[in-house]
Write a protein that holds these residues in place. Structure first.
Motif, PDB file in Angstrom:
ATOM      1  N   ILE A 147       0.813  -1.218   0.000  1.00 45.96           N
ATOM      2  CA  ILE A 147       0.000   0.000   0.000  1.00 45.96           C
ATOM      3  C   ILE A 147       0.847   1.270   0.000  1.00 45.96           C
ATOM      4  CG2 ILE A 147      -1.996  -1.121   1.095  1.00 45.96           C
ATOM      5  CD1 ILE A 147      -1.330   0.556   3.590  1.00 45.96           C
ATOM      6  N   SER A 148       2.088   1.181   0.518  1.00 44.58           N
ATOM      7  CA  SER A 148       2.913   2.393   0.514  1.00 44.58           C
ATOM      8  C   SER A 148       3.825   2.427  -0.711  1.00 44.58           C
ATOM      9  CB  SER A 148       3.767   2.445   1.779  1.00 44.58           C
ATOM     10  OG  SER A 148       4.716   1.397   1.736  1.00 44.58           O
ATOM     11  N   GLY A 149       3.831   1.355  -1.475  1.00 42.64           N
ATOM     12  CA  GLY A 149       4.735   1.290  -2.610  1.00 42.64           C
ATOM     13  C   GLY A 149       6.187   1.272  -2.162  1.00 42.64           C
ATOM     14  N   GLY A 150       6.420   0.894  -0.930  1.00 50.60           N
ATOM     15  CA  GLY A 150       7.786   0.815  -0.419  1.00 50.60           C
ATOM     16  C   GLY A 150       8.406   2.164  -0.132  1.00 50.60           C
ATOM     17  N   LYS A 151       7.638   3.226  -0.360  1.00 53.64           N
ATOM     18  CA  LYS A 151       8.224   4.559  -0.144  1.00 53.64           C
ATOM     19  C   LYS A 151       7.755   5.149   1.169  1.00 53.64           C
ATOM     20  CE  LYS A 151       8.461   5.878  -5.000  1.00 53.64           C
ATOM     21  NZ  LYS A 151       7.514   4.891  -5.558  1.00 53.64           N
ATOM     22  N   ALA A 152       8.563   6.103   1.647  1.00 55.77           N
ATOM     23  CA  ALA A 152       8.142   6.827   2.832  1.00 55.77           C
ATOM     24  C   ALA A 152       7.096   7.855   2.419  1.00 55.77           C
ATOM     25  CB  ALA A 152       9.335   7.515   3.461  1.00 55.77           C
ATOM     26  N   ILE A 153       5.995   7.908   3.153  1.00 58.19           N
ATOM     27  CA  ILE A 153       4.970   8.903   2.862  1.00 58.19           C
ATOM     28  C   ILE A 153       5.053   9.971   3.940  1.00 58.19           C
ATOM     29  CG2 ILE A 153       2.511   9.323   2.529  1.00 58.19           C
ATOM     30  CD1 ILE A 153       2.285   6.239   2.042  1.00 58.19           C
ATOM     31  N   SER A 154       5.261  11.201   3.504  1.00 58.42           N
ATOM     32  CA  SER A 154       5.439  12.261   4.486  1.00 58.42           C
ATOM     33  C   SER A 154       4.083  12.725   5.020  1.00 58.42           C
ATOM     34  CB  SER A 154       6.216  13.386   3.819  1.00 58.42           C
ATOM     35  OG  SER A 154       5.719  14.606   4.218  1.00 58.42           O
ATOM     36  N   LEU A 155       4.014  12.936   6.322  1.00 58.11           N
ATOM     37  CA  LEU A 155       2.771  13.391   6.941  1.00 58.11           C
ATOM     38  C   LEU A 155       2.987  14.804   7.450  1.00 58.11           C
ATOM     39  CD1 LEU A 155       2.107  10.078   8.646  1.00 58.11           C
ATOM     40  CD2 LEU A 155       0.292  11.300   7.500  1.00 58.11           C
ATOM     41  N   THR A 156       2.358  15.746   6.800  1.00 51.50           N
ATOM     42  CA  THR A 156       2.639  17.132   7.163  1.00 51.50           C
ATOM     43  C   THR A 156       1.555  17.726   8.051  1.00 51.50           C
ATOM     44  OG1 THR A 156       1.716  17.646   5.014  1.00 51.50           O
ATOM     45  CG2 THR A 156       4.104  17.705   5.208  1.00 51.50           C
ATOM     46  N   SER A 157       0.414  17.003   8.177  1.00 51.02           N
ATOM     47  CA  SER A 157      -0.705  17.547   8.953  1.00 51.02           C
ATOM     48  C   SER A 157      -0.280  17.877  10.383  1.00 51.02           C
ATOM     49  CB  SER A 157      -1.848  16.526   8.978  1.00 51.02           C
ATOM     50  OG  SER A 157      -2.675  16.792  10.072  1.00 51.02           O
ATOM     51  N   ASP A 158      -0.444  19.130  10.764  1.00 49.22           N
ATOM     52  CA  ASP A 158      -0.063  19.523  12.118  1.00 49.22           C
ATOM     53  C   ASP A 158      -0.982  18.909  13.159  1.00 49.22           C
ATOM     54  OD1 ASP A 158       2.198  20.961  11.607  1.00 49.22           O
ATOM     55  OD2 ASP A 158       1.099  22.801  11.151  1.00 49.22           O
ATOM     56  N   VAL A 159      -2.258  18.764  12.769  1.00 49.94           N
ATOM     57  CA  VAL A 159      -3.212  18.141  13.688  1.00 49.94           C
ATOM     58  C   VAL A 159      -2.709  16.748  14.061  1.00 49.94           C
ATOM     59  CG1 VAL A 159      -5.598  17.379  13.976  1.00 49.94           C
ATOM     60  CG2 VAL A 159      -5.089  19.393  12.589  1.00 49.94           C
ATOM     61  N   PHE A 160      -2.240  16.027  13.032  1.00 46.48           N
ATOM     62  CA  PHE A 160      -1.780  14.675  13.276  1.00 46.48           C
ATOM     63  C   PHE A 160      -0.489  14.669  14.079  1.00 46.48           C
ATOM     64  CE2 PHE A 160       0.551  10.830  12.068  1.00 46.48           C
ATOM     65  CZ  PHE A 160      -0.344   9.893  12.558  1.00 46.48           C
ATOM     66  N   LYS A 161       0.461  15.510  13.677  1.00 53.34           N
ATOM     67  CA  LYS A 161       1.751  15.543  14.392  1.00 53.34           C
ATOM     68  C   LYS A 161       1.569  15.942  15.846  1.00 53.34           C
ATOM     69  CE  LYS A 161       5.159  16.295  10.796  1.00 53.34           C
ATOM     70  NZ  LYS A 161       6.049  17.301  10.188  1.00 53.34           N
ATOM     71  N   ASN A 162       0.495  16.699  16.108  1.00 53.23           N
ATOM     72  CA  ASN A 162       0.193  17.131  17.455  1.00 53.23           C
ATOM     73  C   ASN A 162      -0.083  15.969  18.400  1.00 53.23           C
ATOM     74  OD1 ASN A 162       0.434  19.591  18.484  1.00 53.23           O
ATOM     75  ND2 ASN A 162      -1.652  20.269  18.078  1.00 53.23           N
ATOM     76  N   ILE A 163      -0.459  14.823  17.822  1.00 49.99           N
ATOM     77  CA  ILE A 163      -0.716  13.657  18.674  1.00 49.99           C
ATOM     78  C   ILE A 163       0.539  13.308  19.445  1.00 49.99           C
ATOM     79  CG2 ILE A 163      -1.292  11.185  18.673  1.00 49.99           C
ATOM     80  CD1 ILE A 163      -3.026  11.710  16.250  1.00 49.99           C
ATOM     81  N   TYR A 164       1.705  13.570  18.828  1.00 49.58           N
ATOM     82  CA  TYR A 164       2.943  13.323  19.561  1.00 49.58           C
ATOM     83  C   TYR A 164       3.424  14.573  20.292  1.00 49.58           C
ATOM     84  CZ  TYR A 164       7.757  12.280  20.693  1.00 49.58           C
ATOM     85  OH  TYR A 164       8.927  12.092  21.367  1.00 49.58           O
ATOM     86  N   SER A 165       3.419  15.694  19.610  1.00 49.43           N
ATOM     87  CA  SER A 165       4.087  16.859  20.186  1.00 49.43           C
ATOM     88  C   SER A 165       3.155  17.726  21.017  1.00 49.43           C
ATOM     89  CB  SER A 165       4.735  17.682  19.071  1.00 49.43           C
ATOM     90  OG  SER A 165       3.782  17.943  18.070  1.00 49.43           O
ATOM     91  N   GLY A 166       1.830  17.493  20.905  1.00 46.20           N
ATOM     92  CA  GLY A 166       0.884  18.329  21.633  1.00 46.20           C
ATOM     93  C   GLY A 166       0.879  18.038  23.125  1.00 46.20           C
ATOM     94  N   LYS A 167       0.200  18.916  23.859  1.00 46.34           N
ATOM     95  CA  LYS A 167       0.123  18.708  25.309  1.00 46.34           C
ATOM     96  C   LYS A 167      -1.322  18.746  25.752  1.00 46.34           C
ATOM     97  CE  LYS A 167       4.561  19.657  26.976  1.00 46.34           C
ATOM     98  NZ  LYS A 167       5.612  20.546  26.590  1.00 46.34           N
ATOM     99  N   PHE A 168      -1.612  17.997  26.773  1.00 42.65           N
ATOM    100  CA  PHE A 168      -2.934  18.009  27.361  1.00 42.65           C
ATOM    101  C   PHE A 168      -2.751  18.197  28.857  1.00 42.65           C
ATOM    102  CE2 PHE A 168      -6.531  15.826  29.364  1.00 42.65           C
ATOM    103  CZ  PHE A 168      -7.590  16.473  28.739  1.00 42.65           C
TER     104      PHE A 168
END
Lengths: 324, 364, 508
Positions: A147-168
């Motif tokens: 499904i990825s074609g063996g390539k890295a797929i870049s994820l630029t969505s800040d909402v998504f990246k916030n799952i790691y870098s965000g704070k609650f």
């Protein structure tokens, strides 16, 4: 009879059982003290938050692994599950432009389904979990490459990246997830019917069946939960690296198994505690973090890691022996 | 109870000793390095670097001034971090070895106050990000990182940069290297791929069928080298690509793929192009064993085993990636920072085609 | 107590003096002694947990005594483990045999002392020849190459005995050797024991079966609560005396059977067929204890396992309170109110590593939920109640099941089914491996349950037990029911042990 003896030895007893169950906590404390003395930068709240954030991924996987080991099995597919979930996230968010939360839901669903598949294969056909998950991890990793074609797929969505870098509430979200999942897993394993069935099936499958426990649904449940948790781990992982790719998670099952073993999970099945596994997870985390901070050469780190695991397990056995 | 406590204490003591011993073992190795070799090597590297910088530089200025010396966090100490890609690849071993030697030397002669030791990235972006956290905790002022992935390891670079640390990316780029790192010291993998293609075209003038053994899919080196190979080979219609086995950087898998291809295509198979030379050397060995030493196998890296095979005449050539040169350039950037000198923010370390003629220069 | 000879030393093959052993805080043995003469069968009696097994484990080196000395054949004796003990001349046949099923008889006999060529290679041929000779001496019906898994339990036990004798054991310890043998096999075992005795081999015989003790043993040593109580030739002690020494009180009535009001039909089977049984029809009423007798393997347990849903039923019908039922698995049986205490406690009864509480509540969890979580406070309360009701001797219900003695483990198994409050309770060998005290407690409990209107089916290989406890007895022979006797017939002695045995062997 029952009442009298109990009153006399209740205190001593509960202390001993606590030591037997969580003796590994002492190892954890000693480690923290020793590392803290050798490197002051270790004992800072910042560093502890770092470690807690770091161990969230292994934590998720370890809890799933703990269930599998407790039923007398193992789940070797978690590393590949990580890759597949990550690729599903990449394809849905970046390539199809889906809403982040819908995409996370789909990714978790996929991971859970493959967990279910593992469970059905193991429980329905009574195959060895080792063999089943060894094979399905190839299939799962293969699918993620497809499904990825063996390539890295870049994820630029800040909402998504916030799952790691965000704070609650001032806490990094991975820690929040770790806390929530720990509580859920604790309740699941120690406070529900399902948890009891897991212990029973792992402890003595014949007795469990003769007590009306369904071996099939218990095992299916275990591997499904393990798949789901690998999915959660993959979301944190992908949000952390900002990239979805099929080559991640190789060898992650070893750290998970190590955390379980440190936490007193018995490979013979039937024995495990969630607080124990949590401590195991942190011990693994502190081994990496502490040795790097002290400046132990990486060449020696694997050796130390191996020694600590063997030492901790030995300690645990010595304590348990005294209990029995 | 008391006996139990005693046992706990005993084990605690044992563990403390383990930690202590290892830490001591580490520090004892420090002063053992002779100063001469390091300086000599760095100077030669600088010389080569300057010759080839013309190839491509980023939009950034080619040189820049170190702002306020090397101590960016103002704690009065210069601490250097080193995040390796891994400790296991034969390609990375000499790089790590060189870095350890040089940085220990710099610490003992007082150029820097401390360094983290070689942090193991385990070829895993997740672990590299964790290591970056530790560099921040440790109060590093400059960090050398050899990224495992172009995309996924990027948060490690941005994290360090966000903390105000000078990041020097070595060997391969991450996506935001150009914006966030103060320097990138590497080679151009597309060039390496082209060199592989050209070697095959030169040695098999008649063309024929060939296979391409890939690295782990998604690795930037795999992607770029593949691109270079494709660029050259597509311009030569006499060559036909008959397979791209997923050999995952593994020599063993490449050897199997070669044997399979020989069985399938027989004499029509003329070449095996590999993304690294662990694979090409294994492929050549498999071909030689099958009585097909005429098959041209070639790959990138310049590991010791393939070099030895070149010297022995078993392997025609290998494309050497000068990893030590790359990391040396990275350490030079740090030295320049400390001395407040100007430095090149994007030195390109060229690949070298190693044949029987020049193999002795690179073989230890 | 036995008189000691004045010249002392040579009369006894084994002398244990002043042995003490503590595990953690529990004093398992307190200053006990044991004197065994060569060529005698020495019974070791006492309730479970009295210290017999601990003493034997010390003798074969599995435990080390805290205090005391052991003399074997006049020399001080100290071994590091069972292998060491066998080399010294003492072998033990364990209650639960766990031989490697894929070994041949010859391999099994020579395990750990194989014939070798050089240092590593087995000399199979020589080994098989030697094993063949030994087997012939014992009139064993199988050749040395037969695999252990093809043998019955009795035959495996015989192999163990042959193994012990062939390794020149001068003393053999037998722990409950007859617990899984039928009467014919038991007779054979006794013949072998007498032969061994004639050869001067001393035998320590541990058993709960009073009849056997009086039949085969010469001397008895009684233990209670980790202490040595007495030792006497069996000819000088009566059965009642022996029991009262063991339990420390008089056991008034061996079988406390109370006649209850027999109510309506609770369960009815019609022409049930399955693996190991065919055409089984019977009824069992509320308040009734139905005994199933017959030889081991005659289909009693198989029928009950199938009714409980553990094994499939191929044809036939079952009715519970007049309604037809089918049990696909134990869960559906439990839901309908049919519970079964399995004969194999270790494999089908308990999760030994888990606590008593978890074991007791395992089949009853669906009723203990509060939302999706277990109501632990209620669970603890109810488990403690039922454990108390069944007089389970344990310090706390949080202890793991393996820490209990056999009798208490069995009570825990029964406790979990009592909590389920079944309409039909099936008990398969409920008192196997259970000491005398616990045994009679279990019998009283059965009567209590019957009095409450529960229908009970009990399988037992012990004729006195089944005759003493049942309202009605069905006798199995080769998979079918071959006759029925009622309590009335037993009480007026028209149905004697001989009558039942005859039916069990296929007679009319």
């Amino acid at each position: 009879m029952l009442g009298k003896i109990k009153a006399k030895s209740a205190h001593n007893d509960s202390l001993r059982m606590l030591m037997g169950k969580y003796g590994i906590g002492i190892v954890l404390l000693i480690m923290m003290v020793v590392i803290g003395i050798m490197e002051p930068a270790f004992a800072t709240s910042n560093n502890f938050i770092n470690v807690a954030t770091q161990v969230a991924i292994n934590g998720m996987i370890s809890y799933g692994m703990c269930l599998a080991i407790t039923t007398g099995g193992i789940d070797l597919a978690v590393g590949a599950q990580l890759a597949l979930t990550s690729c599903v996230l990449g394809v849905t968010i970046t390539n199809s432009g889906m809403n982040v939360w819908v995409s996370c839901f789909i990714a978790l669903l996929v991971a859970t389904l493959f967990g279910l598949l593992n469970g059905v294969l193991i429980a329905k056909f009574n195959m060895f979990p080792f063999v089943v998950t060894l094979s399905t991890q190839l299939i799962i990793r293969g699918l993620s490459q497809v499904i990825s074609g063996g390539k890295a797929i870049s994820l630029t969505s800040d909402v998504f990246k916030n799952i790691y870098s965000g704070k609650f509430l001032g806490m990094p979200i991975p820690i929040v997830i770790l806390i929530i999942i720990t509580i859920i897993m604790y309740l699941l394993l120690h406070w529900t019917k399902f948890g009891r069935y897991v212990f029973a099936v792992g402890g003595n499958v014949n007795a469990a069946i003769a007590s009306g426990v369904s071996e099939f649904w218990t095992k299916v449940g275990v591997y499904t939960v393990s798949g789901f948790l690998a999915g959660v781990a993959a979301i944190i992982f992908t949000a952390k690296t900002g990239s979805a790719q099929s080559n991640i998670g190789i060898g992650y099952e070893t750290d998970a198994v190590a955390a379980c073993v440190l936490g007193g999970t018995s490979f013979a099945g039937g024995i495990a505690t969630i607080p124990g596994v949590l401590m195991g997870i942190f011990i693994i985390g502190f081994i990496y973090n502490g040795m790097n901070l002290i400046g132990v050469s990486s060449y020696y780190q694997s050796i130390v890691k191996g020694c600590v695991i063997i030492g901790a397990v030995l300690l645990d056995m010595v304590m348990n022996k005294r209990n029995r | 109870m008391i006996i139990m406590m005693k046992k706990v204490l005993a084990i605690a003591l044992a563990m403390t000793m383990t930690f202590g011993l290892v830490a001591c073992g580490n520090s004892k190795t420090e002063p053992a390095t002779p100063a001469e070799t390091t300086t000599e090597e760095t100077t030669t590297e600088e010389a080569t670097t300057e010759e080839t910088t013309t190839e491509e530089t980023t939009a950034e200025e080619a040189t820049q001034q170190a702002a306020a010396g090397a101590d960016v966090n103002g704690d009065g100490k210069v601490i250097v971090g080193y995040i390796s890609k891994n400790l296991t690849d034969p390609f990375h071993a000499p790089i790590n070895e060189y870095a350890e030697k040089t940085l220990n030397q710099m610490k003992s002669d007082g150029t820097i106050d401390d360094w983290t030791g070689i942090l193991d990235g385990e070829t895993d972006p997740n672990k590299q990000i964790d290591r970056a956290d530790e560099c921040i905790t440790k109060g590093c002022d400059a960090v050398i990182i050899l990224p495992a992935e172009s995309e996924a390891s990027d948060p490690a670079v941005t994290k360090l940069a966000d903390a105000g640390i000078n990041v020097i990316v070595v060997n391969s780029k991450t996506v935001s290297t150009d914006e966030r790192a103060i320097a990138y010291c590497g080679s151009n993998d597309v060039e390496a791929g082209k060199m592989l293609g050209e070697w095959v075209v030169k040695n098999v003038p008649d063309g024929g069928k060939y296979i391409h053994c890939t690295g782990i899919l998604g690795n930037s080196a795999q992607i770029d080298r593949g691109q270079g190979i494709a660029e050259v080979m597509s311009a030569h219609p006499e060559f036909e690509l008959v397979g791209e086995p997923d050999t995952q950087w593994s020599g063993d898998k490449a050897a199997n793929a070669t044997t399979d291809a020989i069985a399938q295509y027989g004499d029509e198979l003329v070449a095996v192009i590999c993304d690294n030379d662990d694979m090409s050397s294994a492929a050549q060995r498999a071909a030689n064993d099958a009585g097909r030493s005429d098959i041209v196998c070639v790959g990138v890296d310049g590991n010791q085993n393939p070099l030895q095979m070149v010297k022995d005449g078993d392997l025609g050539a290998t494309v050497l990636q000068d990893g030590v040169g790359q990391v040396a350039a990275g350490i030079d950037v740090i030295t320049a920072l400390i001395n407040g000198e100007e430095f090149d923010s994007a030195p390109v370390i060229p690949f070298v085609l190693v044949t029987k003629d020049n193999v002795d220069e690179y073989l230890n | 107590m036995l008189e000691k000879n004045t010249d002392g030393k040579n009369e006894y093959i084994l002398q244990c003096e002043g042995i003490s052993k503590a595990f953690g805080g529990t004093q398992a043995l307190k200053d006990v002694q044991l004197h065994v003469k060569p060529g005698e069968v020495h019974a070791l009696m006492g309730e479970n947990g009295a210290g017999k097994s601990t003493l034997m484990k010390i003798v074969i080196g599995l435990h080390k005594q805290d205090k005391g000395t052991i003399t074997f054949e006049g020399k001080p004796y100290q071994v590091k483990g069972p292998v060491d003990a066998i080399n010294a001349g003492i072998a033990m046949i364990h209650q639960e045999l766990n031989p490697e099923p894929h070994l041949s008889i010859a391999d099994s006999i020579f395990l750990k002392r194989e014939d070798t060529v050089g240092k590593f290679f087995l000399n199979k041929k020589k080994q098989n020849e030697r094993a063949g000779e030994i087997l012939k001496q014992f009139n064993f019906p199988y050749g040395p190459k037969t695999l252990i898994k093809e043998l019955t339990l009795a035959q495996v036990q015989m192999v163990e005995i042959i193994k012990a004798v062939s390794s020149d054991a001068r003393m053999i310890i037998m722990d409950e050797p007859t617990s899984s043998l039928d009467s014919e096999e038991t007779d054979h075992l006794f013949r072998v024991i007498r032969e061994l005795k004639a050869k001067g081999v001393a035998i320590i015989y541990i058993s709960h079966r009073m009849d056997e003790i009086f039949q085969i043993c010469d001397t008895v040593s009684v233990f209670r609560d980790g202490m040595f109580i007495t030792s006497a030739p069996l000819a000088q002690i009566s059965r009642d005396e022996l029991i009262s020494k063991m339990v420390g009180r008089k056991v008034e009535n061996v079988f406390p059977k109370v006649d209850c009001k027999i109510g309506d039909v609770v369960f009815k089977a019609e022409n049930l067929c399955g693996k190991g049984f065919k055409d089984i029809s019977f009824e069992v009423h509320a308040g009734e204890i139905l005994g199933l007798s017959g030889l081991v393997g005659s289909g009693r347990s198989e029928t009950m396992r199938a009714i409980f849903g553990l094994d499939p039923i191929t044809s036939g019908k079952m009715y519970l309170e007049g309604k037809e039922i089918k049990n696909k698995n134990p869960r559906s049986a439990i839901n309908k109110g049919i519970c079964m205490v399995n004969e194999d406690r270790k494999n089908f009864g308990l999760c030994l590593l888990r606590s008593l509480r978890e074991n007791i509540s395992l089949p009853n969890l669906p009723k203990k939920q509060r939302g999706i979580l277990i109501n632990q406070r209620r669970e603890i309360k109810e488990c403690e109640e039922v454990a108390k009701q069944l007089t389970v001797k344990a310090a706390s219900i949080e202890h793991e099941a393996f820490s209990l003695s056999g009798g208490n483990q069995q009570k825990v198994v029964i406790a979990k089914w009592i909590m389920a409050n079944p309409k039909l309770l099936i008990l398969d060998e409920p008192t196997r491996g259970v000491d005398v005290g616990a045994k009679s407690e279990i019998h009283s409990l059965m009567c209590q349950f019957a009095a409450k209107g529960m229908a009970i089916i009990m399988i037992s290989s012990e004729l006195p037990e089944i005759m003493g406890m049942s309202d009605r007895i069905l006798i199995y022979h080769e998979g079918s029911i071959n006759g029925e006797v009622t309590r009335a017939e037993i009480l007026d002695s028209t149905a004697t042990e001989e009558v039942i045995l005859a039916k069990a062997f296929g007679g009319k």
